[in-house]
Structures are given as structure tokens and as C-alpha cells.
Motif scaffolding. Structure first.
Motif, PDB file in Angstrom:
ATOM      1  N   GLN A 245       0.980  -1.241  -0.045  1.00 54.49           N
ATOM      2  CA  GLN A 245       0.043   0.032  -0.137  1.00 54.49           C
ATOM      3  C   GLN A 245       0.865   1.263   0.077  1.00 54.49           C
ATOM      4  OE1 GLN A 245      -2.490  -0.508   3.382  1.00 54.49           O
ATOM      5  NE2 GLN A 245      -4.006  -1.514   2.110  1.00 54.49           N
ATOM      6  N   THR A 246       0.480   2.280  -0.628  1.00 51.36           N
ATOM      7  CA  THR A 246       1.215   3.496  -0.675  1.00 51.36           C
ATOM      8  C   THR A 246       0.363   4.548  -1.082  1.00 51.36           C
ATOM      9  OG1 THR A 246       3.278   4.304  -1.799  1.00 51.36           O
ATOM     10  CG2 THR A 246       1.596   3.315  -3.281  1.00 51.36           C
ATOM     11  N   GLY A 247       0.824   5.901  -0.849  1.00 57.01           N
ATOM     12  CA  GLY A 247       0.136   7.139  -1.135  1.00 57.01           C
ATOM     13  C   GLY A 247      -0.535   7.595   0.004  1.00 57.01           C
ATOM     14  N   GLU A 248      -0.909   8.776   0.019  1.00 59.71           N
ATOM     15  CA  GLU A 248      -1.805   9.493   1.220  1.00 59.71           C
ATOM     16  C   GLU A 248      -2.879   8.576   1.647  1.00 59.71           C
ATOM     17  OE1 GLU A 248      -4.138  13.757   1.756  1.00 59.71           O
ATOM     18  OE2 GLU A 248      -3.137  13.277  -0.008  1.00 59.71           O
ATOM     19  N   TYR A 249      -3.408   7.604   0.940  1.00 61.28           N
ATOM     20  CA  TYR A 249      -4.546   6.968   1.484  1.00 61.28           C
ATOM     21  C   TYR A 249      -4.555   5.540   1.479  1.00 61.28           C
ATOM     22  CZ  TYR A 249      -6.807  11.577   1.166  1.00 61.28           C
ATOM     23  OH  TYR A 249      -7.297  12.926   1.236  1.00 61.28           O
ATOM     24  N   ASN A 250      -3.335   5.027   1.041  1.00 60.03           N
ATOM     25  CA  ASN A 250      -2.788   3.695   1.348  1.00 60.03           C
ATOM     26  C   ASN A 250      -3.534   2.891   0.298  1.00 60.03           C
ATOM     27  OD1 ASN A 250      -0.650   3.786   3.320  1.00 60.03           O
ATOM     28  ND2 ASN A 250      -2.149   3.728   4.860  1.00 60.03           N
ATOM     29  N   TYR A 251      -3.554   3.029  -1.017  1.00 56.25           N
ATOM     30  CA  TYR A 251      -4.210   2.591  -2.210  1.00 56.25           C
ATOM     31  C   TYR A 251      -3.432   1.187  -2.208  1.00 56.25           C
ATOM     32  CZ  TYR A 251      -6.342   6.972  -3.163  1.00 56.25           C
ATOM     33  OH  TYR A 251      -7.204   8.231  -3.357  1.00 56.25           O
ATOM     34  N   TRP A 264      -3.673  -1.842  -9.647  1.00 51.67           N
ATOM     35  CA  TRP A 264      -3.767  -0.908  -8.378  1.00 51.67           C
ATOM     36  C   TRP A 264      -5.124  -0.609  -8.244  1.00 51.67           C
ATOM     37  CZ3 TRP A 264      -6.060   3.800  -7.208  1.00 51.67           C
ATOM     38  CH2 TRP A 264      -6.318   4.629  -7.974  1.00 51.67           C
ATOM     39  N   ASN A 265      -5.647  -0.768  -6.934  1.00 47.96           N
ATOM     40  CA  ASN A 265      -7.107  -0.474  -6.618  1.00 47.96           C
ATOM     41  C   ASN A 265      -7.417   0.025  -5.567  1.00 47.96           C
ATOM     42  OD1 ASN A 265      -7.796  -2.831  -4.463  1.00 47.96           O
ATOM     43  ND2 ASN A 265      -6.247  -3.768  -5.833  1.00 47.96           N
ATOM     44  N   THR A 266      -8.769   0.438  -5.133  1.00 49.44           N
ATOM     45  CA  THR A 266      -9.191   1.163  -3.981  1.00 49.44           C
ATOM     46  C   THR A 266     -10.906   1.105  -4.055  1.00 49.44           C
ATOM     47  OG1 THR A 266      -9.089   3.054  -2.666  1.00 49.44           O
ATOM     48  CG2 THR A 266      -9.078   3.410  -4.845  1.00 49.44           C
ATOM     49  N   ASP A 267     -11.158   0.752  -2.890  1.00 50.33           N
ATOM     50  CA  ASP A 267     -12.798   0.719  -2.649  1.00 50.33           C
ATOM     51  C   ASP A 267     -13.175   2.184  -2.349  1.00 50.33           C
ATOM     52  OD1 ASP A 267     -13.108  -1.820  -3.282  1.00 50.33           O
ATOM     53  OD2 ASP A 267     -12.811  -2.287  -1.389  1.00 50.33           O
ATOM     54  N   ASN A 268     -12.396   3.295  -2.114  1.00 48.74           N
ATOM     55  CA  ASN A 268     -12.777   4.575  -1.674  1.00 48.74           C
ATOM     56  C   ASN A 268     -11.711   5.471  -2.320  1.00 48.74           C
ATOM     57  OD1 ASN A 268     -14.070   6.649  -0.636  1.00 48.74           O
ATOM     58  ND2 ASN A 268     -13.018   6.202   1.488  1.00 48.74           N
ATOM     59  N   LEU A 269     -11.899   5.909  -3.455  1.00 44.20           N
ATOM     60  CA  LEU A 269     -11.098   6.949  -4.186  1.00 44.20           C
ATOM     61  C   LEU A 269     -11.241   8.226  -3.282  1.00 44.20           C
ATOM     62  CD1 LEU A 269      -8.764   7.313  -6.170  1.00 44.20           C
ATOM     63  CD2 LEU A 269     -10.543   8.079  -7.827  1.00 44.20           C
ATOM     64  N   GLN A 270     -10.195   9.024  -2.973  1.00 45.26           N
ATOM     65  CA  GLN A 270     -10.270  10.462  -2.411  1.00 45.26           C
ATOM     66  C   GLN A 270      -9.508  11.462  -2.918  1.00 45.26           C
ATOM     67  OE1 GLN A 270     -10.606  10.172   2.217  1.00 45.26           O
ATOM     68  NE2 GLN A 270      -9.905   7.852   1.926  1.00 45.26           N
ATOM     69  N   LEU A 271      -9.959  12.848  -2.755  1.00 38.73           N
ATOM     70  CA  LEU A 271      -9.137  13.795  -3.159  1.00 38.73           C
ATOM     71  C   LEU A 271      -8.139  14.052  -2.171  1.00 38.73           C
ATOM     72  CD1 LEU A 271     -11.824  16.130  -4.664  1.00 38.73           C
ATOM     73  CD2 LEU A 271     -10.373  14.720  -6.081  1.00 38.73           C
ATOM     74  N   THR A 272      -6.840  14.586  -2.742  1.00 34.98           N
ATOM     75  CA  THR A 272      -5.745  14.781  -1.481  1.00 34.98           C
ATOM     76  C   THR A 272      -6.248  16.191  -0.683  1.00 34.98           C
ATOM     77  OG1 THR A 272      -3.480  15.313  -1.546  1.00 34.98           O
ATOM     78  CG2 THR A 272      -4.748  16.248  -3.281  1.00 34.98           C
ATOM     79  N   LYS A 273      -5.606  16.030   0.292  1.00 35.16           N
ATOM     80  CA  LYS A 273      -5.581  17.401   1.154  1.00 35.16           C
ATOM     81  C   LYS A 273      -4.537  17.981   1.189  1.00 35.16           C
ATOM     82  CE  LYS A 273      -8.370  14.452   4.245  1.00 35.16           C
ATOM     83  NZ  LYS A 273      -8.694  14.089   5.909  1.00 35.16           N
ATOM     84  N   ARG A 274      -3.588  17.564   0.291  1.00 34.28           N
ATOM     85  CA  ARG A 274      -2.254  18.451   0.024  1.00 34.28           C
ATOM     86  C   ARG A 274      -2.723  19.762  -0.807  1.00 34.28           C
ATOM     87  NH1 ARG A 274       0.240  13.076  -1.578  1.00 34.28           N
ATOM     88  NH2 ARG A 274      -0.308  13.676  -3.585  1.00 34.28           N
ATOM     89  N   LYS A 331     -14.943  14.654 -10.341  1.00 31.76           N
ATOM     90  CA  LYS A 331     -16.275  15.109 -10.548  1.00 31.76           C
ATOM     91  C   LYS A 331     -17.205  14.604  -9.528  1.00 31.76           C
ATOM     92  CE  LYS A 331     -19.834  16.853 -13.699  1.00 31.76           C
ATOM     93  NZ  LYS A 331     -20.628  15.992 -13.553  1.00 31.76           N
ATOM     94  N   ALA A 332     -17.192  12.951  -9.769  1.00 33.90           N
ATOM     95  CA  ALA A 332     -18.040  12.466  -8.888  1.00 33.90           C
ATOM     96  C   ALA A 332     -17.776  12.450  -7.334  1.00 33.90           C
ATOM     97  CB  ALA A 332     -17.959  10.974  -9.233  1.00 33.90           C
ATOM     98  N   ILE A 333     -16.397  12.555  -7.098  1.00 34.54           N
ATOM     99  CA  ILE A 333     -16.207  12.665  -5.731  1.00 34.54           C
ATOM    100  C   ILE A 333     -16.600  14.124  -5.149  1.00 34.54           C
ATOM    101  CG2 ILE A 333     -14.217  12.691  -4.074  1.00 34.54           C
ATOM    102  CD1 ILE A 333     -12.698  11.037  -5.997  1.00 34.54           C
ATOM    103  N   LYS A 334     -16.497  14.899  -5.905  1.00 29.75           N
ATOM    104  CA  LYS A 334     -17.025  16.484  -5.423  1.00 29.75           C
ATOM    105  C   LYS A 334     -18.249  16.623  -5.280  1.00 29.75           C
ATOM    106  CE  LYS A 334     -12.822  18.826  -7.426  1.00 29.75           C
ATOM    107  NZ  LYS A 334     -12.599  19.820  -8.572  1.00 29.75           N
ATOM    108  N   GLU A 335     -18.969  15.765  -6.064  1.00 35.47           N
ATOM    109  CA  GLU A 335     -20.619  15.593  -5.654  1.00 35.47           C
ATOM    110  C   GLU A 335     -21.006  14.719  -4.750  1.00 35.47           C
ATOM    111  OE1 GLU A 335     -21.600  14.286  -9.592  1.00 35.47           O
ATOM    112  OE2 GLU A 335     -21.604  16.488 -10.859  1.00 35.47           O
ATOM    113  N   GLY A 336     -20.117  14.151  -3.949  1.00 32.52           N
ATOM    114  CA  GLY A 336     -20.263  13.224  -2.726  1.00 32.52           C
ATOM    115  C   GLY A 336     -20.774  11.817  -3.213  1.00 32.52           C
ATOM    116  N   LYS A 337     -20.374  11.439  -4.281  1.00 31.80           N
ATOM    117  CA  LYS A 337     -20.513  10.213  -4.775  1.00 31.80           C
ATOM    118  C   LYS A 337     -19.284   9.433  -4.388  1.00 31.80           C
ATOM    119  CE  LYS A 337     -23.332  11.421  -8.712  1.00 31.80           C
ATOM    120  NZ  LYS A 337     -23.481  11.298 -10.116  1.00 31.80           N
ATOM    121  N   GLU A 338     -19.594   8.001  -4.341  1.00 30.02           N
ATOM    122  CA  GLU A 338     -18.351   6.851  -3.934  1.00 30.02           C
ATOM    123  C   GLU A 338     -17.747   6.345  -5.149  1.00 30.02           C
ATOM    124  OE1 GLU A 338     -18.446   2.787  -1.762  1.00 30.02           O
ATOM    125  OE2 GLU A 338     -18.922   4.270  -0.482  1.00 30.02           O
ATOM    126  N   VAL A 339     -16.567   6.296  -5.228  1.00 26.65           N
ATOM    127  CA  VAL A 339     -15.780   5.955  -6.375  1.00 26.65           C
ATOM    128  C   VAL A 339     -14.749   4.781  -5.984  1.00 26.65           C
ATOM    129  CG1 VAL A 339     -14.009   6.684  -8.319  1.00 26.65           C
ATOM    130  CG2 VAL A 339     -15.952   8.475  -7.598  1.00 26.65           C
TER     131      VAL A 339
END
Length: 374
Positions: A245-251, A264-274, A331-339
Motif C-alpha cells: 500500500q502506498t500514497g496518502e490514502y494507502n491504495y 492498483w485498486n481502491t474501494d474508496n478513491l479520495q481527493l488529496t488534502k495536500r 467530479k463524482a467525488i466532489k458531488e459526494g459520490k463514492e468511487v
């Protein structure tokens, strides 16, 4: 099966009982052509033929070319078939980790090899027997060989990582169906010898079983790969067959037997806080002039700036095709959707440069899939 292309010379005299031949009192030479094992079959006939006959070179060459042309066209269709499956759920199952180009090459080559051998074999037979089969016969041979090749290639792809029982079962089906189709196309009466089909199926199953035991090299599955906190070896290269796992959110990531990122995979893609973009390592393996160092999980999603998340991408992939998909995610994450994201990275043999990205993702449970050639 008929007794093919056997000829015998017989002498018929006027008045011979059971023969209707107007010889005008002279001895005349006829030829009996056996095309069926039942000598009373109507395809066995007397035909008038001169003693000496020159080879019809033009006819022979034209028939061979016609047969090979049909084989080449069928091979082209076989090559194109995997592209229709690429990027779909069915394709992910059938292609077994191969790119559409790789699968197409295997299918096309199998079709062309089997079909051309069938056509050339008939051509050699005609040459040796001083006769020329009909154009229809050549086309039938071409199609029968091509179909056999396609079945063989498709079976090889579909069962590339299957167990022995499945491989032998597939071999039986391949041999049985191939023999049935061949007999249907080549037998003058279209009759199928089912016993021969079963025999061919058993023979193919045994051969496939022997080859499986001799050459089988099983891929390491995800469950068999070892998880590591540090995916790099002492030389700074990725370790083979590991999960990390690596990155800000341990993908999640995986490498293959050659130490290349394969997923590479994730059940919960997120936008960075950086607030600032991290400077990334641009020394990606397999890079050629014009290539970019592309993030698998983009910087805006908190992706790592190291080679545990960066691979070689063409300029078009990095700045256009892959980026367009990332824009949909953002765009989907900003709309509150789960990616959720799952990306499979494919290579050509032991090459280090990716040749295809199979991008699967869900947005609020809705499934999408796209194949990107690199």
C-alpha cells in the motif's frame, strides 16, 4: 471417410457384359476414380482420360492462392475478435491478463497456420498425383483448417490458467468439434463419423494433458503474494510478486513476477488534502522518447510520487485518455459520490513498458470499464 484420389486403369471391350460403351470395335482405355470406399457409390465413376496429361500449373496456383486468401481473411477476423471484448467483463475473463493485441496475435496466428497448412497440403497432394482439385475443394479445406485453428487458439486462451481437468475437458471439446466440422465440410456427402469425432477428442485431450504437465507455469495469484511494507529492494527496484500500500490514502498495489506494477485498486478513491503537487520520479522503466511518467493514482487523489505508483505512459494516455477518466472520478467525488477503482496494467512479454491499461471503476455502484492502449 472416403478413399481419396485413387485411380486405376481398366480396359473395356465392345460387348463386355454390364458395360455400356460405344468403342466401335476398338479397345479403349478408361479410368476408374475411387472417391468413396463403397465401390457401388455413384461418386465412383468411369471417366475418359488421356494416358498423358500435363499439369495445370495455372489452375493449381490459382486454387492455392484462393485458399490462402480465404485463410488470411479469416485470420484477420480472428485477430480483430479480442478487440471487441477488450474493456468488458467477458473480456477480462476470456483474455486472461493478455492485451487485445496479444490475444489477437495468438488467435490470428493459430488460424493462419492451421488453415494454410491444410491448403498447402492439398496443393502438394495435387502436385504429386498430377491432378488439380476444384476451387471449391480448396476453399473447403481452407475453412476447415481455419476453424480448427481458431478452436485451438481460443481453447489455449480460455484455459491458460485452468487446472488439468479443465484443460483436458477443453481439449476433448476442441478435438471433437474440430473433427465434426472438418468432416462436414470435406466429406462429399456431408456425413459425420461420430466415433472418429470421439477418438479425435480423446486424442486431443491426452495431448493437452501431457503438454499441461510438461510446460505448465502457474501464475502467482493475489492471495499467494506476500504483503510488504517496503516494496523496493536494495537496488531501488520493485520486488516481484508482492502486495503493498502506498500514497496518502494507502491504495492497494501488486507487482508481477518481473517486479512490474500489475494492478492498483481502491474501494474508496479520495481527493488529496495536500495544497501543493509533489515532485514525482520521472525515471520510469521502459521509457522511450516522447513518453511521460504517469501516475496510476493521480496526485490529486493523494497518489504516491514514487515508482511504486508511477509507470511509463504515452503522452496521449497521460494527458488525454487516462486524464479524462480521472476527471470523471474527481467530479463524482466532489458531488459526494463514492468511487471505486481497479486498474490492471498489461505488458508485452517481459517488456517494462505497459502496453494497455484496463480501467474498471464504479460510481455509486454503477460499473464502467475502458481499455486504454499505451
Amino acid at each position: 471417410m472416403g478413399v481419396a484420389n485413387l485411380e486405376a486403369k481398366v480396359e473395356l471391350l465392345e460387348g463386355d457384359e454390364g458395360q455400356e460403351a460405344d468403342t466401335r470395335g476398338l479397345q479403349k482405355t478408361y479410368y476408374l476414380a475411387w472417391e468413396h470406399e463403397d465401390l457401388k457409390h455413384p461418386s465412383n465413376r468411369y471417366r475418359d482420360m488421356p494416358e498423358e496429361q500435363g499439369r495445370d500449373w495455372a489452375g493449381l496456383v490459382n486454387n492455392v492462392i484462393g485458399g490462402l486468401a480465404l485463410v488470411a481473411g479469416t485470420a484477420a477476423l480472428a485477430y480483430a475478435a479480442p478487440y471487441a471484448l477488450a474493456g468488458t467483463k467477458i473480456g477480462a475473463v476470456v483474455l486472461k491478463g493478455l492485451s487485445a493485441a496479444q490475444a489477437g496475435q495468438k488467435l490470428g496466428a493459430a488460424v493462419f497456420l492451421a488453415g494454410s497448412m491444410s491448403v498447402i497440403g492439398l496443393g502438394v497432394s495435387d502436385f504429386m498425383s498430377n491432378r488439380v482439385s476444384s476451387r471449391e475443394e480448396y476453399l473447403r479445406r481452407a475453412m476447415a483448417g481455419a476453424i480448427s485453428g481458431f478452436l485451438s487458439g481460443a481453447s489455449t486462451l480460455a484455459l491458460s490458467d485452468a487446472g488439468l481437468a479443465a484443460v483436458m475437458g477443453g481439449g476433448f471439446a476442441e478435438g471433437f468439434v474440430s473433427e465434426a466440422i472438418t468432416e462436414k465440410l470435406l466429406d462429399e456427402d456431408g456425413e459425420i463419423d461420430w466415433a472418429q469425432c470421439i477418438q479425435s477428442g480423446v486424442f486431443t485431450a491426452l495431448i493437452d494433458g501431457i503438454l499441461y504437465g510438461t510446460f505448465e507455469t502457474k501464475k502467482v495469484s493475489t492471495d499467494e503474494k506476500e504483503f510488504t511494507d517496503n516494496p523496493f529492494d536494495e537496488n531501488g527496484k520493485l520486488k516481484p510478486n508482492v502486495k503493498y500500500q502506498t500514497g496518502e490514502y494507502n491504495y492497494n498495489y501488486e507487482t508481477d513476477a518481473n517486479g512490474r506494477i500489475s494492478n492498483w485498486n481502491t474501494d474508496n478513491l479520495q481527493l488529496t488534502k495536500r495544497t501543493e503537487r509533489l515532485k514525482h520520479d520521472s525515471n520510469t522503466p521502459g521509457k522511450v522518447t516522447g513518453d511521460h511518467a504517469g501516475h496510476l493514482a493521480g496526485d490529486r487523489f493523494g497518489g504516491s510520487e514514487k515508482l511504486d505508483n508511477i509507470v511509463t505512459q504515452s503522452q496521449n494516455v497521460n494527458l488525454s485518455q487516462y486524464k479524462k477518466i480521472e476527471n470523471q472520478w474527481a467530479k463524482a467525488i466532489k458531488e459526494g459520490k463514492e468511487v471505486g477503482v481497479n486498474v490492471e496494467i498489461r505488458y508485452d512479454g517481459s517488456g517494462l513498458r505497459p502496453i494497455e491499461f484496463i480501467v474498471e471503476y464504479t460510481i455509486d455502484g454503477e460499473y464502467f470499464c475502458q481499455s486504454i492502449l499505451n
